[in-house]
Design an enzyme around this catalytic site. Structure first.
Site, mmCIF file in Angstrom:
data_model
loop_
_atom_site.group_PDB
_atom_site.id
_atom_site.type_symbol
_atom_site.label_atom_id
_atom_site.label_comp_id
_atom_site.label_asym_id
_atom_site.label_seq_id
_atom_site.Cartn_x
_atom_site.Cartn_y
_atom_site.Cartn_z
ATOM 1 N N ALA A 113 -125.205 -92.733 7.113
ATOM 2 C CA ALA A 113 -124.121 -92.169 7.918
ATOM 3 C C ALA A 113 -123.529 -93.239 8.843
ATOM 4 C CB ALA A 113 -124.633 -90.989 8.736
ATOM 5 N N PRO A 114 -122.206 -93.203 9.043
ATOM 6 C CA PRO A 114 -121.255 -92.176 8.624
ATOM 7 C C PRO A 114 -120.712 -92.323 7.205
ATOM 8 C CG PRO A 114 -120.151 -93.787 9.993
ATOM 9 C CD PRO A 114 -121.602 -94.179 9.997
ATOM 10 N N LYS A 117 -120.701 -98.018 4.517
ATOM 11 C CA LYS A 117 -121.328 -98.899 3.531
ATOM 12 C C LYS A 117 -121.559 -98.163 2.210
ATOM 13 C CE LYS A 117 -123.406 -102.124 6.832
ATOM 14 N NZ LYS A 117 -122.893 -101.507 8.070
ATOM 15 N N CYS A 232 -126.816 -104.680 13.126
ATOM 16 C CA CYS A 232 -125.709 -105.098 14.000
ATOM 17 C C CYS A 232 -126.310 -105.651 15.288
ATOM 18 C CB CYS A 232 -124.737 -103.952 14.267
ATOM 19 S SG CYS A 232 -125.480 -102.452 14.927
#
Length: 458
Positions: A113-114, A117, A232
């Site tokens: 999610a969301p 990817k 990230c």
């Protein structure tokens, strides 16, 4: 933002990291808003105006300014996805490791999610390939399935499971993407909350969680299969240290991915095993912070999962014929029912679906066609946005932009139509959903859960 807005010890923790330039990093965060980028859906070509291409993704483009995506019908039709440019590097990795052979592959997006990817992976796959898109957190599943539905493909299964639930699917996937939960420092420019939550203690906690997730999912990867790992975060503990741990714990082989020096991506290697990783810093690349790496599972002697279920759901032939009429090339699909709903998935994925059903909580599979009421189909929203729909089998009503926004708000639509019945509501040739055309009104069947709730600012 000023220099002192960063969390305590954050900048010091990055000193010495590959490619980190403290002054440039600070200045880039002081400079203001990040770039806006989108990724086009290759299966739904549109008239969207695009500008500079993201260098590592053929469908990715930067926009000069951020438009109101909420009030763009093409966004709701699934013609593009708003995605941060650095994240699109996963497409470059997949296209570099994809075996040059005709055999279909099975891909898992574990923390999906969301759906950015997942739709990216799906764009790089063939219909004979299978994508399993999993989300661990139940409340995040609806946004994932909505985005997969907009993308329109029928070779996707969405699940809601913890990584340990995949233990029963040993050696099932050719490629597994783990976009791991992390401390989020790479998103500081876009998410002020991430900056407030960052701490060294949280980095260490994320490192432990990442190891647990990877250890749980490892058995589901085929021998010679590929593990794509990303975060990230800029933190060494969540990136290069994890690669060292993977190499030591599972004897994974690091895969070096070719990159162009002009892209600004920093190639790094882990301290001990010298595993290759790729760091994205704002100011060095046109994008946000990202770390990505790819590793291959070495061959071993354990057997692969070979579960077979040759049972076929007994379906009423007269009903099946009605449903089949709504899909292009219906013989290419395996049809099945969940309660009263008819669904279809590419025929070659039947056995995989059966096997996944034994082990996982499935939230979406293929395309939900609809329900039968006598000899009539009550079509589902998934069918409307599906690439598999037989447009010749349904009515179609063209909307202008103002009418399309009214429809997406679930408002009443005042248009003069001669035909009656279920109609596909379209904008610039792209389906948005269904409406029922009646003699004196139009019933709007756009799903209320995803309707536009905000007012447009003119």
């Amino acid at each position: 933002m000023d220099n002192y807005s960063f969390p305590a010890r954050f900048l010091d923790s990055l000193t010495g990291e590959p490619g980190f330039n403290r002054e440039r990093f600070i200045n880039e965060h002081l400079a203001g808003s990040p770039l806006t980028s989108v990724r086009l859906n290759p299966f739904k070509p549109s008239s969207m105006k695009i500008n500079t291409q993201v260098p590592w993704c053929a469908e990715g483009f930067y926009l000069d300014e951020r438009p109101s995506f909420t009030f763009d019908p093409l966004f709701h039709a699934g013609c593009y996805y708003v995605q941060e440019a650095s994240s699109m590097f996963i497409d470059h990795i997949l296209k570099n490791i994809r075996p040059e052979k005709e055999d279909a592959i099975k891909v898992l997006d574990l923390c999906a999610a969301p759906g950015g990817k997942s739709t990216l992976l799906n764009s790089a796959l063939q219909s004979s390939d299978l994508l399993v898109s999993n989300e661990i957190i139940k409340t995040r599943v609806p946004v994932l399935t909505d985005n997969l539905t907009r993308w329109g493909t029928s070779n996707v299964i969405a699940t809601n499971n913890d990584p340990k639930d995949f233990t029963h699917l040993q050696h099932f996937f050719d490629v597994i993407l783990v976009d791991a939960p992390c401390s989020g420092s790479g998103m500081f420019r876009k998410d002020a909350a991430a900056m407030k939550e960052w701490s060294e203690a949280n980095v260490n906690l994320c490192h432990q969680r990442q190891e647990r997730i990877l250890a749980d999912i490892y058995p589901a990867l085929k021998e010679d299969g590929y593990l794509i790992y990303s975060t990230c975060s800029y933190s060494h503990q969540e990136n290069e240290d994890i690669l060292d741990w993977l190499c030591k714990e599972f004897e994974l082989e690091s895969i070096r991915i070719p990159i162009d020096k002009e892209w600004g991506i920093v190639e790094s290697q882990s301290d001990v095993q010298k595993a290759w990783g790729y760091r994205f810093y704002p100011g060095e690349v046109k994008g946000e912070g990202l770390f990505a790496a790819c590793m291959r599972k070495k061959g071993d002697t354990t057997g692969t999962s070979n579960y077979k279920n040759n049972s076929q759901q007994k379906l009423p032939a007269n009903e099946l014929d009605i449903v089949k009429a709504y899909l292009n090339e219906p013989d290419d699909f395996y049809f099945f029912k969940v309660n009263d709903d008819w669904l279809a998935i590419n025929r070659e994925h039947k056995e995989s679906l059966n096997q996944l059903h034994r082990s996982l909580y499935i939230k979406k599979s293929g395309v939900r066609v609809g329900k039968l009421a006598g000899k009539d189909l009550i079509p589902d929203h998934e069918l409307a946005l599906s690439l598999a729909i037989n447009r010749n089998a349904v009515l179609s009503t063209t909307l202008n932009k103002e009418q399309a926004i009214q429809y997406l708000r679930r408002d009443n639509i005042n248009i003069d139509v001669a035909e009656k019945g279920w109609s596909l509501m379209t904008y610039e040739g792209h389906a948005l959903g269904w409406a029922k055309l009646l003699p004196n009104r139009i019933n709007n069947y756009y799903p209320k859960e995803i309707r536009i709730m905000t007012q447009q600012v003119l």
